[in-house]
Structures are given as C-alpha cells and as structure tokens.
Design a protein around this motif. Structure first.
Motif, PDB file in Angstrom:
ATOM      1  N   LYS A 169       0.826  -1.211   0.000  1.00 16.02           N
ATOM      2  CA  LYS A 169       0.000   0.000   0.000  1.00 16.02           C
ATOM      3  C   LYS A 169       0.859   1.259   0.000  1.00 16.02           C
ATOM      4  CE  LYS A 169      -4.128  -1.838   2.195  1.00 16.02           C
ATOM      5  NZ  LYS A 169      -4.974  -1.844   3.393  1.00 16.02           N
ATOM      6  N   ALA A 170       1.970   1.220   0.691  1.00 14.61           N
ATOM      7  CA  ALA A 170       2.835   2.401   0.808  1.00 14.61           C
ATOM      8  C   ALA A 170       3.768   2.578  -0.391  1.00 14.61           C
ATOM      9  CB  ALA A 170       3.663   2.312   2.091  1.00 14.61           C
ATOM     10  N   HIS A 171       3.883   1.547  -1.216  1.00 20.96           N
ATOM     11  CA  HIS A 171       4.822   1.594  -2.340  1.00 20.96           C
ATOM     12  C   HIS A 171       4.377   2.610  -3.385  1.00 20.96           C
ATOM     13  CE1 HIS A 171       7.802   0.282  -5.196  1.00 20.96           C
ATOM     14  NE2 HIS A 171       6.868   0.017  -6.087  1.00 20.96           N
ATOM     15  N   ILE A 172       5.286   3.460  -3.775  1.00 18.76           N
ATOM     16  CA  ILE A 172       5.031   4.438  -4.822  1.00 18.76           C
ATOM     17  C   ILE A 172       5.769   3.965  -6.070  1.00 18.76           C
ATOM     18  CG2 ILE A 172       5.375   6.829  -5.554  1.00 18.76           C
ATOM     19  CD1 ILE A 172       5.321   7.542  -2.518  1.00 18.76           C
ATOM     20  N   LEU A 173       5.019   3.764  -7.139  1.00 21.20           N
ATOM     21  CA  LEU A 173       5.624   3.295  -8.382  1.00 21.20           C
ATOM     22  C   LEU A 173       6.603   4.332  -8.919  1.00 21.20           C
ATOM     23  CD1 LEU A 173       2.568   1.752 -10.265  1.00 21.20           C
ATOM     24  CD2 LEU A 173       4.452   0.537  -9.177  1.00 21.20           C
ATOM     25  N   LEU A 174       7.740   3.839  -9.349  1.00 19.71           N
ATOM     26  CA  LEU A 174       8.739   4.700  -9.972  1.00 19.71           C
ATOM     27  C   LEU A 174       8.331   4.932 -11.425  1.00 19.71           C
ATOM     28  CD1 LEU A 174      11.878   2.778  -8.683  1.00 19.71           C
ATOM     29  CD2 LEU A 174      10.915   4.877  -7.718  1.00 19.71           C
ATOM     30  N   SER A 175       8.431   6.147 -11.864  1.00 22.65           N
ATOM     31  CA  SER A 175       8.140   6.466 -13.252  1.00 22.65           C
ATOM     32  C   SER A 175       9.317   6.026 -14.119  1.00 22.65           C
ATOM     33  CB  SER A 175       7.936   7.976 -13.389  1.00 22.65           C
ATOM     34  OG  SER A 175       7.979   8.345 -14.740  1.00 22.65           O
ATOM     35  N   PRO A 176       9.041   5.496 -15.310  1.00 21.62           N
ATOM     36  CA  PRO A 176      10.160   5.123 -16.182  1.00 21.62           C
ATOM     37  C   PRO A 176      10.993   6.332 -16.588  1.00 21.62           C
ATOM     38  CG  PRO A 176       8.063   4.651 -17.261  1.00 21.62           C
ATOM     39  CD  PRO A 176       7.753   5.170 -15.893  1.00 21.62           C
ATOM     40  N   GLY A 177      10.372   7.505 -16.576  1.00 20.42           N
ATOM     41  CA  GLY A 177      11.093   8.697 -16.986  1.00 20.42           C
ATOM     42  C   GLY A 177      11.288   8.757 -18.486  1.00 20.42           C
ATOM     43  N   ASP A 178      11.953   9.779 -18.920  1.00 24.62           N
ATOM     44  CA  ASP A 178      12.238   9.966 -20.330  1.00 24.62           C
ATOM     45  C   ASP A 178      13.564   9.278 -20.658  1.00 24.62           C
ATOM     46  OD1 ASP A 178      12.530  10.840 -22.928  1.00 24.62           O
ATOM     47  OD2 ASP A 178      12.969  12.928 -22.393  1.00 24.62           O
ATOM     48  N   ARG A 179      13.512   8.308 -21.548  1.00 23.05           N
ATOM     49  CA  ARG A 179      14.695   7.535 -21.889  1.00 23.05           C
ATOM     50  C   ARG A 179      15.830   8.419 -22.417  1.00 23.05           C
ATOM     51  NH1 ARG A 179      16.966   5.481 -26.338  1.00 23.05           N
ATOM     52  NH2 ARG A 179      15.247   6.015 -27.700  1.00 23.05           N
ATOM     53  N   LYS A 180      15.491   9.460 -23.106  1.00 23.48           N
ATOM     54  CA  LYS A 180      16.515  10.261 -23.779  1.00 23.48           C
ATOM     55  C   LYS A 180      17.135  11.321 -22.884  1.00 23.48           C
ATOM     56  CE  LYS A 180      14.556   9.209 -28.189  1.00 23.48           C
ATOM     57  NZ  LYS A 180      13.693   9.588 -29.246  1.00 23.48           N
ATOM     58  N   SER A 181      16.575  11.500 -21.681  1.00 18.47           N
ATOM     59  CA  SER A 181      17.197  12.469 -20.773  1.00 18.47           C
ATOM     60  C   SER A 181      18.075  11.717 -19.778  1.00 18.47           C
ATOM     61  CB  SER A 181      16.133  13.270 -20.023  1.00 18.47           C
ATOM     62  OG  SER A 181      15.445  12.454 -19.119  1.00 18.47           O
TER      63      SER A 181
END
Length: 183
Positions: A169-181
C-alpha cells in the motif's frame, strides 16, 4: 550393475506443482504468484530485444524494476528475511545468498537501463539479467520458500502477510522517466 527403483509417487510435474500450491499459502504464496508476473514480463523483454524495441524495453524494464523494488527489497528483505534469520538453521547464510542475488540483478538492470538511455541494447547484459532472474525465482519457488514455509508458524506467517500488505500500500511506483534524458 542393474538397480531396482521404487516408485514413490506417480504425480507428473504439473500435478506436483498443484499439490505444492495447496500447501503454501499466505505471504509466501503471494510471493510465488508475483514471481509468475515477473516471468511473463521477462518473456516480453525477450521479445522486445528480438524486435530491437528500445522504447518498449525502456518501459518494460522500468516495470520490472518496480516489481523488484517492491517484491525483493521491501517485502523479502524487510519482512521475510528477518523472520528467516530467526527461525531457520543457517538462515543468515541463506538470506545472504538471496541478498547477493538481489544486488546482482538490480545492478545488471541498472546498467542495462543506462545503456538504453544511450540508445544501446546490450544483448549480453539483458540475457544475463533474464537468466539470473529466472534462476533466482526458480531457487526461491522450489527450495527457499517451501523450506521457510515448513519452519514458520501460522502466527508469524499472518504477521508477515500483514506487513507485506502495508509495504504494498505504501509503495510508490517509480516512473520510467524519459529515456533520452540523462539522470
């Protein structure tokens, strides 16, 4: 020299797996189910490597990274491993092996994702990651978790299940982010 064999049981691999599923429940069963999800994602990653789908790999490896953080680092290392060290003979040694596996495939995954940012698909690295994760999952499902299940009482299993649910419940998903940055 001929040897006589005694038939112990006649279950095929599928029936044996179904029998094992019935005996392991709760938190340990949930961990095994999460393994199945990761294995499917590894199949997807293999297909993306064959197609040279760098953007797909960026997203799917980020998803696997999220799974590893929640499953391996939060649920196993924070909840399961301390319980194992208390009740299992040689628990500290077994946990040490599992922690080293976790460090290894996190490191490999990080290196692979860094290469993706540079526009490279490092086949050797991703193949190593896939093999390591599959072997680790097999080791846990066939040896480690069944052994733990035998040594933990129901009270401890219930406590672990609650703790793992809290982590989820407490886990915050990490965003993949922008591959090129970079960064």
């Amino acid at each position: 020299f001929s040897q006589k064999f005694k038939i112990i049981d006649l279950l095929d691999a599928g029936e044996r797996a179904e029998t094992e599923k019935k005996t392991i429940a709760g938190a340990l069963r949930d961990l095994m189910e999460e393994h199945k999800v990761v294995l499917k994602k590894l199949d997807t990653i293999e297909a993306q490597v064959r197609k040279r789908d760098i953007d797909g790999l960026w997203l799917s490896t980020a998803s696997v990274e999220n799974d590893i953080v929640l499953h391996s680092l939060k649920k196993e290392e924070e909840v399961l491993f301390p319980a194992v060290e208390k009740v299992l003979p040689l628990g500290e040694a077994l946990v040490g092996i599992m922690r080293e596996d976790h460090k290894e495939f996190v490191s490999i995954l990080h290196g692979f994702r860094c290469a993706l940012q540079d526009g490279d698909i490092l086949d050797g690295l991703v193949n190593t990651l896939i093999v390591n994760l599959r072997n680790h999952i097999s080791k846990e499902d066939k040896e480690f978790l069944p052994m733990i299940d035998e040594h933990l009482d129901q009270k401890e299993k219930d406590r672990m299940l609650e703790e793992m649910k809290k982590r989820e419940k407490a886990h915050i998903l990490l965003s993949p982010g922008d591959r090129k940055s970079k960064g």
